[in-house]
Design a protein around this motif. Structure first.
Motif, mmCIF file in Angstrom:
data_model
loop_
_atom_site.group_PDB
_atom_site.id
_atom_site.type_symbol
_atom_site.label_atom_id
_atom_site.label_comp_id
_atom_site.label_asym_id
_atom_site.label_seq_id
_atom_site.Cartn_x
_atom_site.Cartn_y
_atom_site.Cartn_z
ATOM 1 N N GLN A 119 57.867 9.420 56.414
ATOM 2 C CA GLN A 119 56.920 10.477 56.763
ATOM 3 C C GLN A 119 55.546 9.892 57.008
ATOM 4 O O GLN A 119 55.171 8.870 56.412
ATOM 5 N N TYR A 120 54.769 10.543 57.896
ATOM 6 C CA TYR A 120 53.370 10.159 58.084
ATOM 7 C C TYR A 120 52.546 11.397 58.421
ATOM 8 O O TYR A 120 53.060 12.397 58.900
ATOM 9 N N ASP A 121 51.248 11.297 58.143
ATOM 10 C CA ASP A 121 50.285 12.359 58.439
ATOM 11 C C ASP A 121 48.935 11.670 58.641
ATOM 12 O O ASP A 121 48.142 11.539 57.707
ATOM 13 N N TYR A 122 48.694 11.198 59.864
ATOM 14 C CA TYR A 122 47.566 10.320 60.123
ATOM 15 C C TYR A 122 46.216 10.960 59.808
ATOM 16 O O TYR A 122 45.305 10.300 59.310
ATOM 17 N N ASN A 123 46.058 12.235 60.102
ATOM 18 C CA ASN A 123 44.744 12.855 59.948
ATOM 19 C C ASN A 123 44.378 13.114 58.489
ATOM 20 O O ASN A 123 43.210 13.224 58.161
ATOM 21 N N ARG A 124 45.351 13.215 57.632
ATOM 22 C CA ARG A 124 45.062 13.288 56.195
ATOM 23 C C ARG A 124 44.867 11.897 55.603
ATOM 24 O O ARG A 124 44.366 11.767 54.490
ATOM 25 N N GLY A 125 45.299 10.878 56.334
ATOM 26 C CA GLY A 125 45.201 9.522 55.830
ATOM 27 C C GLY A 125 46.507 8.945 55.340
ATOM 28 O O GLY A 125 46.540 7.800 54.869
ATOM 29 N N LEU A 126 47.615 9.698 55.442
ATOM 30 C CA LEU A 126 48.910 9.190 55.014
ATOM 31 C C LEU A 126 49.506 8.326 56.128
ATOM 32 O O LEU A 126 50.042 8.828 57.113
ATOM 33 N N GLU A 127 49.404 7.024 55.951
ATOM 34 C CA GLU A 127 49.951 6.096 56.945
ATOM 35 C C GLU A 127 51.473 6.042 56.867
ATOM 36 O O GLU A 127 52.149 5.962 57.884
ATOM 37 N N LEU A 128 52.012 6.092 55.661
ATOM 38 C CA LEU A 128 53.466 6.034 55.506
ATOM 39 C C LEU A 128 53.840 6.531 54.116
ATOM 40 O O LEU A 128 53.216 6.158 53.119
ATOM 41 N N ARG A 129 54.846 7.377 54.065
ATOM 42 C CA ARG A 129 55.524 7.723 52.818
ATOM 43 C C ARG A 129 57.006 7.451 53.011
ATOM 44 O O ARG A 129 57.638 8.004 53.918
ATOM 45 N N SER A 130 57.559 6.583 52.199
ATOM 46 C CA SER A 130 58.991 6.296 52.247
ATOM 47 C C SER A 130 59.564 6.538 50.855
ATOM 48 O O SER A 130 58.933 6.186 49.843
ATOM 49 N N LEU A 131 60.741 7.134 50.819
ATOM 50 C CA LEU A 131 61.336 7.437 49.522
ATOM 51 C C LEU A 131 62.851 7.429 49.622
ATOM 52 O O LEU A 131 63.433 7.662 50.682
ATOM 53 N N VAL A 132 63.470 7.163 48.488
ATOM 54 C CA VAL A 132 64.918 7.272 48.329
ATOM 55 C C VAL A 132 65.174 7.994 47.007
ATOM 56 O O VAL A 132 64.369 7.902 46.070
ATOM 57 N N GLY A 133 66.259 8.733 46.945
ATOM 58 C CA GLY A 133 66.532 9.468 45.724
ATOM 59 C C GLY A 133 67.974 9.913 45.627
ATOM 60 O O GLY A 133 68.754 9.796 46.580
ATOM 61 N N ALA A 134 68.326 10.447 44.463
ATOM 62 C CA ALA A 134 69.669 10.957 44.215
ATOM 63 C C ALA A 134 69.572 12.031 43.141
ATOM 64 O O ALA A 134 68.645 12.032 42.320
ATOM 65 N N GLY A 135 70.517 12.970 43.161
ATOM 66 C CA GLY A 135 70.490 14.029 42.165
ATOM 67 C C GLY A 135 71.726 14.897 42.227
ATOM 68 O O GLY A 135 72.703 14.590 42.927
ATOM 69 N N VAL A 136 71.672 16.009 41.496
ATOM 70 C CA VAL A 136 72.769 16.965 41.452
ATOM 71 C C VAL A 136 72.272 18.294 41.984
ATOM 72 O O VAL A 136 71.086 18.616 41.936
ATOM 73 N N ARG A 137 73.212 19.076 42.501
ATOM 74 C CA ARG A 137 72.923 20.385 43.076
ATOM 75 C C ARG A 137 73.886 21.389 42.466
ATOM 76 O O ARG A 137 75.105 21.169 42.476
ATOM 77 N N PHE A 138 73.344 22.473 41.917
ATOM 78 C CA PHE A 138 74.161 23.477 41.255
ATOM 79 C C PHE A 138 74.127 24.777 42.054
ATOM 80 O O PHE A 138 73.053 25.319 42.331
ATOM 81 N N ARG A 139 75.289 25.263 42.446
ATOM 82 C CA ARG A 139 75.414 26.510 43.202
ATOM 83 C C ARG A 139 75.430 27.670 42.219
ATOM 84 O O ARG A 139 76.454 27.976 41.612
ATOM 85 N N LEU A 140 74.268 28.316 42.055
ATOM 86 C CA LEU A 140 74.135 29.378 41.066
ATOM 87 C C LEU A 140 74.764 30.681 41.548
ATOM 88 O O LEU A 140 75.487 31.354 40.814
#
Length: 241
Positions: free
Chosen positions: A99-120
């Motif tokens: 992700q990037y948002d040049y005008n706010r100053g965010l040159e780059l956001r990179s992320l990785v993740g994992a989790g669980v999802r519960f169908r309520l």
């Protein structure tokens, strides 16, 4: 992400959506009669493949605004996600994002993740889901006031609640809200982020829909001097396939 979820009972097929919103106009400003020209475009799209037990999603968005011959806004992201055991009440997810948002100053956001999802809740009328997991986030910001760059590497918890609710045969509400937090060890502080999205989708026919979206983000401690609360309201059209 939640708007791309696939709910068919079948498997082994591709699905996707494309949307675009274009603004082009001019308006007089000041007493001199000068005219400013405004150009804006927002585009988003996603594609998914659904196998018997797994869903693969790839989605992206781009937002560009130009005023007085200069770029005022330029943002974008690409997000990929895999959901395992998709038919079960408890499923598992892994994902990555750029992700990037040049005008706010965010040159780059990179992320990785994992989790669980519960169908309520899962019915023909209401779909309510809860999710939780961990992610590792790298950010590179530009501090315009001090003319320097700041980099952060922060492990975080990521939690969300999502809902899809048909209001009538032609109108649907979908919403997802996140709460993410992590400890910034070099700065010795906790950082919290609240973000969410409300979308109203109006069906024109089986292929085309009108969509109105409101998304917002609140950061308790921004890394660079920017407003803590940001929001965006868009109207556009999308095509499904």
């Amino acid at each position: 992400m939640e708007k791309t979820r696939v709910e068919r009972d079948s498997s082994n097929y591709f699905t996707g959506k494309l949307g675009v919103n274009l603004n082009l106009f001019n308006r007089p400003v000041g007493t001199e009669g000068r005219t400013d020209h405004f150009v804006g475009i927002t585009g988003n799209g996603n594609i998914g493949y659904v196998s018997e037990n797994t869903t693969y999603l790839l989605m992206g968005s781009y937002n560009y605004v130009r005023l007085r011959g200069e770029t005022q806004i330029e943002t974008g992201y690409v997000h990929g996600r895999v959901t395992f055991k998709r038919k079960q009440r408890l499923s598992y997810e892994t994902y990555g994002q750029l992700q990037y948002d040049y005008n706010r100053g965010l040159e780059l956001r990179s992320l990785v993740g994992a989790g669980v999802r519960f169908r309520l809740v899962h019915s023909d009328d209401v779909r309510l889901n809860l999710g939780t997991g961990i992610m590792y986030e790298h950010e590179r910001w530009r501090n315009f006031q001090e003319a320097r760059y700041i980099e952060k590497h922060i492990p975080k918890m990521s939690n969300y609640v999502s809902i899809r609710l048909p209001l009538n045969p032609y109108l649907e509400l979908s919403s997802i809200h996140y709460y993410q937090f992590g400890y910034d060890q070099p700065s010795e502080m906790w950082r919290h982020r609240f973000s969410g999205d409300f979308s109203f989708t109006m069906k024109i026919n089986n292929r085309f829909q009108l969509i109105t979206s409101f998304n917002h983000t609140y950061e308790t401690r921004p890394i660079v001097p920017i407003p803590r609360y940001l929001y965006n309201l868009t109207n556009g059209i999308q095509v499904s396939f």
